[in-house]
Each structure stands twice: as C-alpha cells, then as structure tokens.
Design an enzyme around this catalytic site. Structure first.
Site, PDB file in Angstrom:
ATOM      1  N   GLU A 175       0.930  -1.097   0.118  1.00 49.90           N
ATOM      2  CA  GLU A 175      -0.105  -0.047   0.074  1.00 49.90           C
ATOM      3  C   GLU A 175       0.748   1.173   0.123  1.00 49.90           C
ATOM      4  OE1 GLU A 175      -2.884  -0.090   3.177  1.00 49.90           O
ATOM      5  OE2 GLU A 175      -4.098  -1.626   2.251  1.00 49.90           O
ATOM      6  N   GLU A 220      -5.340  -8.175   0.259  1.00 50.66           N
ATOM      7  CA  GLU A 220      -6.176  -8.003   1.269  1.00 50.66           C
ATOM      8  C   GLU A 220      -7.605  -7.669   1.039  1.00 50.66           C
ATOM      9  OE1 GLU A 220      -4.623  -4.879   4.086  1.00 50.66           O
ATOM     10  OE2 GLU A 220      -2.543  -5.344   3.591  1.00 50.66           O
TER      11      GLU A 220
END
Ligand SMILES: *[C@@H]1O[C@H](CO)[C@@H](O)[C@H](O)[C@H]1NC(C)=O
Ligand SMILES: *[C@@H]1O[C@H](CO)[C@@H](O)[C@H](O)[C@H]1NC(C)=O
Ligand SMILES: *[C@@H]1O[C@H](CO)[C@@H](O)[C@H](O)[C@H]1NC(C)=O
Ligand SMILES: *[C@@H]1O[C@H](CO)[C@@H](O)[C@H](O)[C@H]1NC(C)=O
Length: 501
Positions: A190, A400
């Site tokens: 991320e 995720e």
C-alpha cells in the site's frame, strides 16, 4: 494493513441500489489460492528484542502516545515473535494455502543498512518459513510494510531518493537469505498509505505534513525502490530461485454518482488513475498516467510553482520501472461515490486537493461496527475489471480484503462479507475473464491496526490482548469450508467455471 477509506466530504445525499447480491455458485478453480494476511509490526511485538532496531512507528507513537486509542502500542501486539508456532497452528486450522506476512526491516538490519545483520532476526524468519513449508503453507512475503528503520527515517525516509539504493540492498539480502524458502515476494505494501498519510497529511509515521510535495517525492521513490528490487531479483536470483515478485496497491472503487453525467464518469476514471494507477501505471507502462501528469502540472503552475510538484521519471528511469511485475496485488475494502467538485480549492496541493473531486458513502450501503468504511462487494469486481481493462489483464492477487467487526465470536457479518466479496471475485473471473490468481483475507487474527490500535478487529481469530488467548470466530469455520470445497454456498453447481479441469 487496512486501506483506510476517508471520504473527502461525507454527505450521503444520493442513494443507489447495491447490486450483485446473488452469490456465485460455481466452484473456484483448483489452482486458485486462498490465504490469510498479517504484517510484522501488527503482530510480532518484541519491538526491541534480540537486537531489533527502532522504527518510524515506534518513534511516532512514543512521541505522542495519545495518538492511538487507549494509548496502545505495538510493543507486544500478538507476540508473534514468541508465538509463531501458534500462528502456524491457526493458519492450519483456517486451511490457508498461503500466508501473506511481512519481514521487519529493522529485525534483519537494526539500522537499516546491510553493514550490520542481526542474526537472531534472520533465524526467526528461517524458523517461521521452515514451519510454514513443513505444513504446506506457501509463504507470500512483503519486503516492506510501513516499518522504516528509524535511522533511515531520520534521513528523510521515502522522501530521500537514496532510499532506493538502501532498500535495494535490503531486498537483495532477503532474496539471498530466504530465496530458497520463499517463492512469492511483494516489494511494498500500500504505497499510497505510506506516502499520502506518512508525508502528506501526517496521519501515519513519520507524521510529516508535506501535501503534494513530500508525498509525491515518496511516490516516485517508492516506485523506484520497487523496480530496483524487481530487477535485482530478475537479474541475480530468478534463474536459480524461480520465484515471483509483485507489488501490493490499495484502492477503493470510485463509483460515478450519475453514470450519464460525463464529468462524474471522468472523475471516477481520474481517481482510479490517481489512486491505483499512480503506482501501477509506472510499474506496467513506465510513467505516471497522463491525466495525473496534466492535472498536477496545471495546478502547480496556477499555484506559482516553477515546475510540476509531481516528479518526473527520466527516460532511463522509465526503462528501469517499466514492466517490473510478475503479478499485481490489490487491497480492496470499500467503495466511494464520486463526482467532479466544481468548487475544488485551487490552493489545495496534496492528493486530496489535486483530485478536484467530491466523494461520499451511499447511505444504503451497510456499515460495519467501525464506521470508516461501507460494505460494497460489487466494487471489488469493478476494481478487477478496471485493472483488467487498463493493464491488459495481468495476473492479480487480492492481497487484502477484510471486515472490521464488533469483538464477537459470532461474527455472521464477517461471514457475509467474505462470501459476498468472494462471489464478486468469482463473477469477475467467470463473467469478465479477470485473471485473478488468489485471495487473502485480512487478517488471520486481530492485531495492531496502526492509528486505530486494538480498537478495530478484523480477525478470523479473536485475540485477548490481556492474556494473549486466541479464539476462533465463526467466520474461521466458513472460510475453512470455502477453501476445502472451493465453493461459497452449501453445494456448488458441478464444476462449471472450473478452468483447471
Ligand atoms: C495517554 O497519553 C497522554 C499523553 O502522554 C496522557 O496525558 C494520558 O494520561 C494517557 N492516557 C492514558 C489512558 O494512559
Ligand atoms: C444525471 O445526469 C444527466 C446528464 O447530465 C441529467 O440529465 C440527469 O438529470 C442526472 N440525474 C440525476 C439523478 O441527477
Ligand atoms: C456493534 O456493536 C454495537 C454495540 O453493541 C451495536 O450497536 C452495533 O449494531 C454492532 N454492529 C454490528 C455491525 O454488529
Ligand atoms: C484462555 O483460553 C482457555 C481456553 O479457551 C481458557 O481455559 C483459559 O482460562 C483462558 N485464559 C485466560 C487467562 O483467560
């Protein structure tokens, strides 16, 4: 980590009907991988044990303990440094085929540099990988998941372009140390969260507030670091280790609030390029998306900057970064409605100002116990479809996806969440032909959720942080069954969609 969803201005005036509620009843292909995720800082604890060096988050939290609910810290977290055998036991119970985890840079290199290697840290991961492999759980390893050694943060962290070299040294060392045990690597997790919150708004460590300048320096450096690691693997290790190296990028889906209004559709397309594409576009094609370059250049000029605040990739750098992926990771949690903001602040410099959009949650979307996101399964399919269209259907792992529920063992909402999101993934594969290779639920257990401490619980296992007792939730049983049957419902339609046969 949880890809934090921040509505730019939350109102919720318009509503649309959530679609895609019908659960896909065809089985997942046999080669589709199911896993569960964690990250080192969120579970390991043992923050300064056996030579582990201080990181940016240790410093950020100790400087201002009240930033975290209940003044919590990650000093102990799930104590996985001492309890990794329990972790593996839980993974076995879940039926996880792979385990997405991360290595703590400062456990291997206390000061971030390869001149001093911490042998006890190396042995910890060796033992963990051996245990995983012994149990046929494939390690999927993130090289960097938000935890910058403080010695490197002191030098500017991701805003200092020398980090590209230092990170490359670290990555090479990991490939050399662990490449026989690990065949799936993810360079960074991320990057948007590291750059935007770390150096733009200051919400994350190191707390630097440099919107639209520091945060974009971070963007370029983190992409260069990723590409450097991929090239090191490709040139020095691939022929002997035969693994894969990808990257994990998070995004929400941005749904136009009026699909017949061109400016809303363009706002959606722009934000996908500005969020997922800001990282994926250089990695796939060699440069930032044109719409983003034009936008930031225009606004920078209007603001009196002598050049765009968005850094430039030189031709040599473009050649270096282009094509540096074996797969793309997607972290998806939620969706926002979007339209163009005609009153965007012309002075806004950050990611939040440069986007010139207005976003909000639709009121009809279910809200988890933690109110910062909404449950929108169909947004996952739209993200996958966007990635497929823009990048030519690359292999994608959903690295995720998870539900922040109440602290209950009877987590029926989490079961619904997993089922509906996997159904959306399967629709993307069956109907759109998306090249999705696997799915990893965040997280195998409750853990330290960064700025939210222990107040947000995503786990298939509940963790009592007073006693370190870990207890399976109902969702664990559901997920285990999905993995063993490859099927989201009681009984799947026989083998339709089973591409592997
Ligand atoms: C949290 O930390 C702040 C700042 O150090 C302190 O004033 C406060 O008393 C602490 N609260 C608790 C519950 O420990
Ligand atoms: C959506 O946009 C179209 C085209 O601009 C417009 O005619 C229509 O009224 C809009 N719908 C709503 C609900 O605002
Ligand atoms: C979570 O718990 C609170 C308080 O018990 C309750 O009001 C809320 O409805 C629960 N939310 C969900 C999604 O279960
Ligand atoms: C931990 O859980 C076990 C089994 O669920 C239970 O017997 C034990 O009392 C618990 N320990 C604590 C300290 O709560």
């Amino acid at each position: 980590m949880f890809a934090w969803v921040v509505p730019l201005i939350a109102t919720g005036l318009l509503t649309t009907t959530a679609t895609g509620d019908k659960i896909n009843n065809t089985p997942f292909p046999k080669d589709f991988l199911f896993g569960t995720s964690t990250a080192a800082y969120q579970i390991e604890g043992a923050w300064n044990t056996h030579g582990k060096g201080e990181i940016n988050w240790d410093r950020f939290i100790s400087a201002n303990p009240a930033l975290i609910p209940d003044n919590a810290t990650a000093k102990v977290a799930c104590d996985s440094y001492h309890r990794y055998l329990e972790d593996v036991e839980q993974l076995k119970q879940s039926g996880s085929q792979f385990y997405r985890m991360s290595i703590a840079w400062s456990r291997i290199l206390p000061h971030g540099f390869t001149n001093k290697i911490n042998e006890e840290g190396v042995q910890y991961y060796k033992r963990l990988f051996a245990e995983l492999n012994r149990n046929n759980i494939v390690p999927f390893v993130t090289i960097y998941h938000f935890d910058t050694p403080q010695a490197i943060e002191d030098l500017g962290g991701w805003t200092n372009s020398d980090i590209v070299t230092w990170y490359g040294d670290y990555a090479r060392l990991l490939f050399r140390l662990f490449g026989d045990d690990v065949k799936y690597w993810m360079t960074v997790n991320e990057p948007k969260q590291s750059c935007h919150f770390g150096y733009g708004t200051g919400f994350f460590a190191p707390g630097t507030k440099s919107p639209g300048v520091g945060e974009y320096e971070c963007v370029k450096n983190i992409i260069m670091a990723h590409a450097t690691a991929w090239r090191i693997y490709d040139e020095e290790f691939r022929s002997t280790q035969n693994g894969q190296v990808g990257v994990v990028i998070d995004t929400v889906w941005y749904e136009p609030d009026n699909v017949t209004e061109v400016s809303s559709v363009l706002a959606s397309e722009f934000m996908m390029h500005f969020t997922y594409g800001l990282y994926a576009n250089p990695i796939v094609f060699g440069d930032f998306p044109d719409v983003v370059k034009e936008r930031v250049a225009r606004r920078s000029a209007a603001q009196g900057f002598p050049r765009s605040r968005l850094p430039v990739f030189t031709e040599e750098e473009q050649r270096l970064v282009k094509g540096t992926f074996d797969f793309l990771g997607l972290n998806y949690y939620s969706t926002l409605m979007i339209r163009r903001d005609p009153n965007a602040d012309p002075h806004g410099k950050g990611y939040d100002g440069d986007n010139e959009v207005f976003t909000y949650f639709d009121d009809s979307w279910p809200m988890p116990a933690k109110k910062n996101m909404r449950v929108v399964p169909w947004g996952m399919r739209k993200c996958l479809k966007w990635i497929q269209r823009v990048y030519g259907n690359p292999p994608v792992y959903i690295t995720e996806n998870g539900y922040p529920g109440n602290r209950t063992l009877d987590d029926v909402e989490r079961i619904d969440f997993i089922q509906s999101h996997l159904s959306s993934v399967k629709d993307a594969m069956d109907i759109d032909g998306a090249n999705v290779k696997g799915y990893s639920y965040w997280s195998i257990m409750d853990n330290f959720e960064w700025r939210f401490g222990y107040s947000v619980t995503f786990g298939l296992f509940d963790v009592d942080f007073e006693t370190q007792n870990r207890t399976a939730r109902k969702s664990l049983e559901y997920y285990r069954k999905v993995i063993s049957t490859r099927c989201l419902v009681e009984k799947c339609q026989d083998s339709v969609g089973d591409n592997s046969l």
